[in-house]
Structure formats: C-alpha cells, structure tokens
Design a protein around this motif. Structure first.
Motif, PDB file in Angstrom:
ATOM      1  N   UNK A 124       0.836  -1.196   0.000  1.00  0.00           N
ATOM      2  CA  UNK A 124       0.000   0.000   0.000  1.00  0.00           C
ATOM      3  C   UNK A 124       0.873   1.249   0.000  1.00  0.00           C
ATOM      4  N   UNK A 125       0.257   2.401  -0.200  1.00  0.00           N
ATOM      5  CA  UNK A 125       1.005   3.671  -0.142  1.00  0.00           C
ATOM      6  C   UNK A 125       0.924   4.179   1.296  1.00  0.00           C
ATOM      7  N   UNK A 126       2.089   4.294   1.922  1.00  0.00           N
ATOM      8  CA  UNK A 126       2.140   4.724   3.319  1.00  0.00           C
ATOM      9  C   UNK A 126       1.998   6.226   3.469  1.00  0.00           C
ATOM     10  N   UNK A 127       1.980   6.679   4.711  1.00  0.00           N
ATOM     11  CA  UNK A 127       1.948   8.129   4.968  1.00  0.00           C
ATOM     12  C   UNK A 127       3.235   8.791   4.475  1.00  0.00           C
ATOM     13  N   UNK A 128       4.245   7.976   4.170  1.00  0.00           N
ATOM     14  CA  UNK A 128       5.501   8.472   3.588  1.00  0.00           C
ATOM     15  C   UNK A 128       5.386   8.679   2.086  1.00  0.00           C
ATOM     16  N   UNK A 129       4.240   8.274   1.508  1.00  0.00           N
ATOM     17  CA  UNK A 129       4.016   8.231   0.048  1.00  0.00           C
ATOM     18  C   UNK A 129       4.773   7.059  -0.593  1.00  0.00           C
ATOM     19  N   UNK A 130       5.510   6.303   0.225  1.00  0.00           N
ATOM     20  CA  UNK A 130       6.243   5.157  -0.328  1.00  0.00           C
ATOM     21  C   UNK A 130       5.362   3.911  -0.331  1.00  0.00           C
ATOM     22  N   UNK A 156      -5.780  -6.414  -6.102  1.00  0.00           N
ATOM     23  CA  UNK A 156      -5.219  -5.096  -5.760  1.00  0.00           C
ATOM     24  C   UNK A 156      -5.310  -4.796  -4.270  1.00  0.00           C
ATOM     25  N   UNK A 157      -4.424  -3.966  -3.780  1.00  0.00           N
ATOM     26  CA  UNK A 157      -4.506  -3.493  -2.392  1.00  0.00           C
ATOM     27  C   UNK A 157      -5.086  -2.077  -2.441  1.00  0.00           C
ATOM     28  N   UNK A 158      -6.162  -1.867  -1.702  1.00  0.00           N
ATOM     29  CA  UNK A 158      -6.893  -0.599  -1.782  1.00  0.00           C
ATOM     30  C   UNK A 158      -6.906   0.167  -0.472  1.00  0.00           C
ATOM     31  N   UNK A 159      -6.175  -0.352   0.504  1.00  0.00           N
ATOM     32  CA  UNK A 159      -6.295   0.206   1.841  1.00  0.00           C
ATOM     33  C   UNK A 159      -4.924   0.365   2.489  1.00  0.00           C
ATOM     34  N   UNK A 160      -4.751   1.472   3.193  1.00  0.00           N
ATOM     35  CA  UNK A 160      -3.509   1.688   3.930  1.00  0.00           C
ATOM     36  C   UNK A 160      -3.515   0.865   5.205  1.00  0.00           C
ATOM     37  N   UNK A 161      -2.371   0.272   5.536  1.00  0.00           N
ATOM     38  CA  UNK A 161      -2.262  -0.457   6.805  1.00  0.00           C
ATOM     39  C   UNK A 161      -1.341   0.287   7.771  1.00  0.00           C
TER      40      UNK A 161
END
Ligand code: B12
Ligand code: SF4
Ligand code: SF4
Length: 230
Positions: A124-130, A156-161
């Motif tokens: 997923x896309x983290x709060x780091x944008x990575x 697909x992954x649609x959610x931030x963990x």
C-alpha cells in the motif's frame, strides 16, 4: 509461456515480490495496447538502509546502493521484455528511476511504479508516500513492465495499513509529509510536497550524489523491520 514461468524466473533472479495487474484505466492512450502490468520489487540492503542517519541523512554507500539497484532493476525488466518478445508479445519497461520533465518540472516518471505495485497486490502507499509491504516495509525499489501478454491479475490493495503510526511524518527533516491516509486515487500533493522533499535533498545532501537521495522515511518505518535476524 505463462505467468508461473515468468514469476519463477524473476524470483530466481533476485526479485522479492512479483505482481500482475491491469492498468487500462490508468495508462495514457499511447500505452493502451500494452495495458497489462508486471511489478518487480527488489529488496534493499537492510544494513545500508539502517545506516541512514535520522538527523544527518543518507550515506555515500546508500547513494551507491541506489544506483546499483536501479541498474539491477533495469537489467531485470529488460530481461523480461526480451523473454516476452521471444514468446511473441509486445513489452516495454518503465525506467527504474527517471523523471520526465517535458511539461516542466513536475516530479513525475513516465508511469508510476507505485501505482502498478498497489494494483498488483504488492503493498500500500504509506503516509511516507512510499510503497510499503507487510514483509519488508518500504525497504524496496520497484520496476514495471507493460505488455499485451494475458495473465490472471493479483488482488489489488486498496487500503492503507499504516494505522495510527506516523513515524515517517514526524521524522521527515524537511516537513514534506502531511500525514494523509492513502486511498487509491488520492492526489500525491495530499500526502507529500515533492518540491520540499527534493529541495531538502539538493540543499542538505549535495555532497552525496548531487542531492538525489535521502531515505529517512524508508529507514524509520517500523513495518518489515522484524524480517532479519539481528
Ligand atoms: C519523481 C520521483 C521522485 C520525486 C517526487 C516524489 C513523488 N512522491 O512523486 C522526488 C525527487 C521528490 C523523489 C523522492 C524520493 N524517491 Co523517488 N521517484 C520518482 C519517480 C522517478 C517518479 C514518481 C512519480 O511519477 N510520482 C508521481 C506521483 C503522483 O506518483 P507516486 O509517487 O507513485 O504516488 C502516487 C501513485 O502511486 C498513486 N497510486 C498508487 N496506487 C494507486 C492506485 C490507483 C487506482 C490510482 C488512481 C493511483 C494510485 O498514489 C500515490 C499518491 O498519489 C519514481 C519512479 C517511477 N517511475 O515511479 C521514483 C520512486 C517513487 N522514488 C523512490 C524513492 C525510494 C525515493 C526517495 C526515498 C529518495 C531516495 N531514493 O532516497 C524519496 C522519497 C520521497 C517520497 N516520500 O515519495 C522509489 C520508491 C520505492 C518505494 N518503496 O515506494 C521509486 C518508485 C523508484 C524505484 N524504482 O523504486 N522521487
Ligand atoms: S526522502 Fe527525506 S525529505 Fe523526502 S519525504 Fe522522505 S524523509 Fe522527507
Ligand atoms: S512509518 Fe508508519 S505511517 Fe509511515 S509509512 Fe511506515 S507504517 Fe506508515
């Protein structure tokens, strides 16, 4: 001539994860005829990332590693292109790390590896944008191949963990990260100010690879830190 063969080849050559997706709705017109995407994720050296200093920033070794891994990704994705062409398909690799500035400096690549990576179930896309993975955190670099070969797509992954964590936001020395929780389609500018990140690298780490690296947001992320025996 199938996905399993390709995945085996890539894992044998050193990929940590491989993902398959369709990018029809996300690619520009010029690539619509090759709208299936293959993502390759390459693990970075945990030791090199750990040696990035939370205040002083990247090491010369990290800059060398960054270039080595970029070259490795370009080689791997080219190998895949060659294989796909031998099987009779069209294929092209997105450069590992190249900004396209034809329409002014807007900090964008030809296509986004992170987008193909979430679509292909890599992370997923983290709060780091990575791009962050459960197994290895964000300590990965990515490659993408576009092709007209047909295959089954990964989920697909649609959610931030990321949850309540905001270690990267608090650690970014430039204050470039805004703390937003990613959902597919959230604009980059809601998550990060790329100009602030880039200017920080250029002004503070010019003595290391002309200011092209930082990586503090990769180093501090708690995800994936347990993967190695320490
Ligand atoms: C230009 C660029 C930069 C610019 C702009 C950064 C940025 N965030 O855009 C600058 C110079 C600032 C930069 C800095 C860094 N970069 Co850089 N950079 C790139 C490059 C060449 C293009 C990125 C791009 O097009 N950005 C445009 C924005 C809109 O896209 P994005 O960053 O991918 O994020 C959006 C999409 O992924 C989208 N998305 C994701 N899933 C989905 C799903 C759907 C349905 C939709 C609609 C959208 C969507 O959501 C995100 C937010 O909007 C890529 C290589 C590439 N071609 O992808 C490397 C890349 C992003 N960089 C990378 C790295 C590691 C770095 C640095 C750590 C520097 C370093 N090596 O030390 C920092 C980290 C900055 C950060 N926190 O993002 C890695 C990221 C690896 C990872 N684990 O995520 C990449 C992928 C290179 C690689 N081959 O691995 N970078
Ligand atoms: S690379 Fe450095 S400056 Fe850029 S977002 Fe990450 S921690 Fe901040
Ligand atoms: S440091 Fe925390 S908030 Fe940032 S990407 Fe990693 S898990 Fe997400």
């Amino acid at each position: 001539m199938d996905k399993q063969q390709l995945t085996k080849m890539l894992l044998d050559l050193g990929a940590a994860k491989v993902g398959y997706c369709n990018l029809k709705d996300l690619l520009p017109q010029q690539f619509q005829h090759i709208n299936n995407g293959i993502t390759i994720a390459i693990r970075l050296s945990d030791q090199v990332i750990s040696d990035i200093h939370p205040q002083n920033g990247p090491t010369h070794t990290y800059f060398h590693h960054y270039r080595t891994v970029n070259a490795f990704i370009d080689q791997l994705t080219f190998k895949v292109v060659t294989q796909l062409q031998q099987w009779g398909y069209l294929a092209m690799a997105i450069p590992a790390s190249q900004s396209i500035n034809n329409e002014g400096w807007n900090y964008r690549g030809l296509f986004q590896h992170r987008t193909a990576a979430t679509r292909g179930g890599i992370g997923w896309i983290g709060k780091s944008c990575c791009l962050v993975t459960e197994e290895f955190g964000p300590r990965l670099r990515l490659g993408t191949i576009l092709t007209n070969m047909d295959f089954d797509y990964d989920e697909p992954i649609n959610e931030s963990l990321c949850g309540e964590c905001s270690v990267c936001v608090d650690s970014c020395p430039a204050g470039a990260l805004k703390g937003a929780v990613w959902t597919p389609g959230l604009e980059r500018e809601e998550i990060i100010n790329p100009e602030v990140c880039s200017n920080h690298m250029k002004s503070q780490y010019k003595h290391i690879g002309r200011g092209a690296v930082c990586g503090i947001c990769l180093k501090v992320c708690p995800k994936g830190k347990e993967v190695l025996k320490r």
